[in-house]
Design a protein around this motif. Structure first.
Motif, short mmCIF file in Angstrom:
data_model
loop_
_atom_site.label_atom_id
_atom_site.label_comp_id
_atom_site.label_asym_id
_atom_site.label_seq_id
_atom_site.Cartn_x
_atom_site.Cartn_y
_atom_site.Cartn_z
N GLU A 102 9.41 10.19 8.28
CA GLU A 102 9.90 11.09 10.25
C GLU A 102 10.58 10.38 10.87
O GLU A 102 12.01 11.24 11.66
CB GLU A 102 8.67 11.87 10.30
N MET A 144 14.62 4.24 1.54
CA MET A 144 15.36 4.91 2.91
C MET A 144 15.53 3.50 3.41
O MET A 144 15.99 3.27 4.35
CB MET A 144 14.78 5.18 3.73
N LYS A 181 13.90 9.33 10.13
CA LYS A 181 14.97 10.67 10.27
C LYS A 181 15.49 11.42 11.11
O LYS A 181 16.32 11.54 11.21
CB LYS A 181 14.04 11.66 8.89
#
Length: 265
Positions: free
Chosen positions: A204, A249, A207
């Motif tokens: 998170e 990611m 992101k």
């Protein structure tokens, strides 16, 4: 003559009546008693099978935990991570896409052989840590990430690495009692060397732009530790899913470029 005939008929009739009586009372009703016996057996059997089924289920659960408790722990290896990742994506990706997940052996650090504490393991895989942290001055980033299954486990790991970290700035990267926005602000304000947390919260932060992975040099999974249910972090479906998503990611590409190393503690 009439009298004789009547007597003869009376004698025949009386003899006929006495002969028919035993024929009517001959059959004995014994079959109903026999048919009642199997019905009683069928009523008892279902109760026994249900109880037996629940007993066997309980026994099986106990046997599984007993086996895990008594089995000798085996240290995780890079092959374990590679295989687990392929198995996870095998149903949703093509053969070519699965091949792209492969990492060369040079991407992996020496795995923990279960004889190390966290501090001794980190000292072995990163002997030049003091020099690295002195040269690190980028905000919104860390040099080393240690990924574990829960906030409580993260706190345990932070306490157990005091001999290694020295004056390094350590940050808790988990969701319990800490908002994402607060963590983003802290990463923007100061230089952090070590991050310890869960894959969901780290994902998170990436992101939301609060954490940049490019300066990252070491990513260590808390691979061998087991919780009260004897589960490793990768045995928990939610943690496994978030960990693999985190690897995609940018972690895998950094590993392939040789700028990031993976470790299994």
């Amino acid at each position: 003559m009439r009298k004789l005939a009547s007597k003869a008929s009376d004698g025949e009739g009386g003899g006929g009546d006495t002969g028919m009586i035993p024929q009517e009372t001959a059959p004995v009703p014994a079959l109903p008693k026999k048919t009642k016996q199997p019905k009683e057996c069928f009523l008892i059997q279902p109760k026994e099978t249900k109880e037996d089924a629940t007993k066997t289920r309980k026994r099986r659960k106990k046997k599984i935990t007993d086996v895990l408790a008594k089995s000798e722990p085996k240290p995780g290896t890079p092959e374990d991570l590679q295989k687990m990742m392929k198995d996870y994506y095998s149903s949703s990706r093509s053969v070519i896409e699965l091949e792209e997940l492969n990492l060369p052996d040079s991407c992996f650090l020496k795995a923990n052989d279960l004889t190390h504490s966290l501090s001794s393991y980190l000292k072995e895989i990163c002997p030049k840590w003091v020099k690295l942290r002195k040269n690190h001055n980028e905000k919104k980033s860390v040099l080393m990430l240690i990924i574990c299954s829960s906030a409580l486990r993260a706190l345990e790991l932070i306490r157990s690495m005091t001999a290694f970290r020295g004056d390094s700035k350590v940050m808790k990267l988990f969701a319990k009692h800490i908002k994402v926005q607060e963590q983003v602000k802290l990463l923007e304000k100061r230089v952090v060397h070590l991050g310890v947390g869960t894959p969901g919260r780290i994902k998170e932060l990436i992101k939301q732009g609060g954490l940049n992975l490019n300066p990252l040099k070491f990513l260590v999974f808390d691979w061998n530790w087991r919780d009260q249910k004897l589960r490793r972090m990768m045995d928990i479906p939610e943690i496994r899913k978030e960990a693999f998503e985190l690897l995609e990611m940018g972690v895998l590409s950094l590993c392939k470029s040789q700028s990031l190393k993976l470790g299994l503690f």
